[in-house]
Design a protein around this motif. Structure first.
Motif, PDB file in Angstrom:
ATOM      1  N   ARG A   7      -1.983 -11.477  -7.322  1.00  0.00           N
ATOM      2  CA  ARG A   7      -0.906 -10.615  -7.782  1.00  0.00           C
ATOM      3  C   ARG A   7       0.228 -10.565  -6.752  1.00  0.00           C
ATOM      4  O   ARG A   7       1.407 -10.540  -7.117  1.00  0.00           O
ATOM      5  N   ASN A  25      -0.398  -4.719  -2.184  1.00  0.00           N
ATOM      6  CA  ASN A  25      -1.566  -5.339  -2.810  1.00  0.00           C
ATOM      7  C   ASN A  25      -2.727  -5.481  -1.834  1.00  0.00           C
ATOM      8  O   ASN A  25      -3.462  -6.468  -1.854  1.00  0.00           O
ATOM      9  N   ASN A  35       2.600  -2.296  -9.703  1.00  0.00           N
ATOM     10  CA  ASN A  35       1.138  -2.254  -9.632  1.00  0.00           C
ATOM     11  C   ASN A  35       0.578  -1.011 -10.313  1.00  0.00           C
ATOM     12  O   ASN A  35      -0.444  -1.075 -11.004  1.00  0.00           O
TER      13      ASN A  35
END
Length: 418
Positions: A7, A76, A156
């Motif tokens: 991601r 992340n 996110n």
């Protein structure tokens, strides 16, 4: 938090592609019409140059872009140090393959180093906005503001279904924030030329304390942002510093001292003066009268200024500012009398040698004082006189010295956010 490389890499790619797509197919900008031949040329270090873009583009827009590169991985699961390569790689790829003009030395450093400072700052502040117990409309506002300042983290939260939800108690950020908001009048003079007063506003934010969690990068952050009616721009100043690591050096019943390494970003642009610099400094922070009503805080710091943009009298290389590096020093002291009267003084200087421009060197110094009287629980009246002095040493012209005195008068609102 689990590390999500896939991601992070996806968001990193979007951060490169979306601005280029907009420039190429919406604006139809010439610089976005890249070719393989141009990319090959930019891969050669000998082709790198200093560009002549505007002050705001180079000194503010590029660091802001770098902060998004940084946060594609910081949001992340990667820590501060592990996310730095994202800012560096993002800057390098953009300089080599995002534009058809020569890769820019100043843009690469501004986007990389400035991007790390701004990136970690917005990561922390966005986290503070959402990692609390707020609910209802307040939580929606916090989520929206956090998305604006840190898009990667907001993306996110949307994908993970966390938007609008109260976090796990273990994730709540307990760091305190001291917030000051000024509203008032100010004027700037250039070489004793009178200027009229104009309205301005300022926000100063202190996240954490240099005496707490000092081994963790950016456990302490200071943000100073100033806006106002101005001939040049609405955003007049952004000053940031974040702690990298601290070392306690002494403590008694009524005093404590700590050495702290900080990363710093400064941006100043008003009708009288402009300056931008990125630096590392070793600082000594001290508090005296820790458990008393009358207290004094002091700090001194010094270190290298990696890259600075400084105004000069003449136009060189299509710019009215030169690119420099140098060494800076700062000192500050503030006295607090019974939480009613406050008096502080701040001094900064820097000596710079020129990499690109007409000058051979600069010497810049500033001195300011603030007197504040608290007349209600959270409200104070304050006044701040000060000045900048800039000495420009030219290679083939006479030395030029310019002074920039100013005066600010404002009402200040203070609040502590737990």
């Amino acid at each position: 938090m689990e590390k999500r490389f896939g991601r992070g890499a996806f968001l990193f790619s979007l951060t490169e592609l979306l601005p280029w797509t907009y420039d190429r197919f919406v604006v139809n900008a010439d610089f976005a019409k890249i070719t393989f031949k141009g990319i090959g040329q930019n891969l050669k270090l000998s082709s790198w140059a200093w560009d002549n873009d505007g002050f705001t583009t180079n000194q503010l827009s590029h660091p802001a872009h770098g902060s998004i590169f940084f946060n594609t991985f910081r949001s992340n699961g990667y820590n501060f140090w592990q996310s730095i390569p994202a800012a560096v790689a993002g800057s390098y790829i953009w300089e080599v393959a995002g534009e058809n003009q020569a890769s820019s030395k100043n843009d690469f450093l501004n986007t990389s180093f400035g991007g790390v400072i701004i990136g970690e700052m917005v990561h922390r502040l966005a986290g503070k906005l959402i990692n609390n117990r707020s609910r209802g409309i307040r939580r929606q506002i916090n989520e929206s503001v956090a998305l604006l300042i840190n898009p990667a983290n907001g993306f996110n939260r949307l994908i993970d279904g966390k938007w609008g939800k109260v976090p796990n108690p273990m994730d709540i950020d307990s760091s305190k924030i001291d917030l000051e908001i000024d509203a008032g009048l100010r004027n700037f003079n250039v070489n004793e030329r009178n200027a009229r007063f104009r309205g301005y506003g300022r926000i100063k934010l202190l996240y954490g304390s240099p005496f707490e969690n000092y081994k963790i990068p950016f456990s302490t952050i200071t943000v100073n942002a100033e806006v106002g009616k101005d001939d040049s721009t609405f955003v007049n100043a952004i000053n940031l510093f974040g702690s990298i690591k601290g070392w306690p050096v002494g403590r008694s019943d009524y005093s404590r001292h700590i050495a702290v390494l900080t990363a710093n970003y400064d941006y100043i642009l008003n009708q009288a003066f402009s300056y931008s610099g990125q630096s590392l400094k070793a600082n000594l922070f001290s508090e005296f009268g820790v458990k008393r009503k009358n207290r004094m805080n002091t700090s001194i710091g010094a270190g290298p200024i990696l890259l600075a943009a400084i105004p000069e009298k003449y136009i060189g290389n299509g710019r009215n500012y030169d690119y420099c590096s140098g060494f800076g020093f700062n000192a500050n002291a503030e006295i607090n009398i019974n939480n009613i009267f406050f008096y502080g003084m701040t001094y900064n200087n820097g000596f710079f040698f020129t990499w690109n421009g007409n000058t051979s060197s600069f010497f810049l110094q500033s001195l300011s004082a603030e007197l504040r009287y608290r007349f209600l629980h959270n409200l104070s009246f304050c006044t701040e006189p000060g000045y900048f002095v800039l000495r420009e040493n030219y290679k083939s012209n006479e030395e030029v010295t310019r002074t920039y005195p100013y005066l600010k008068i404002a009402v200040k609102y203070n609040i502590r956010i737990q």
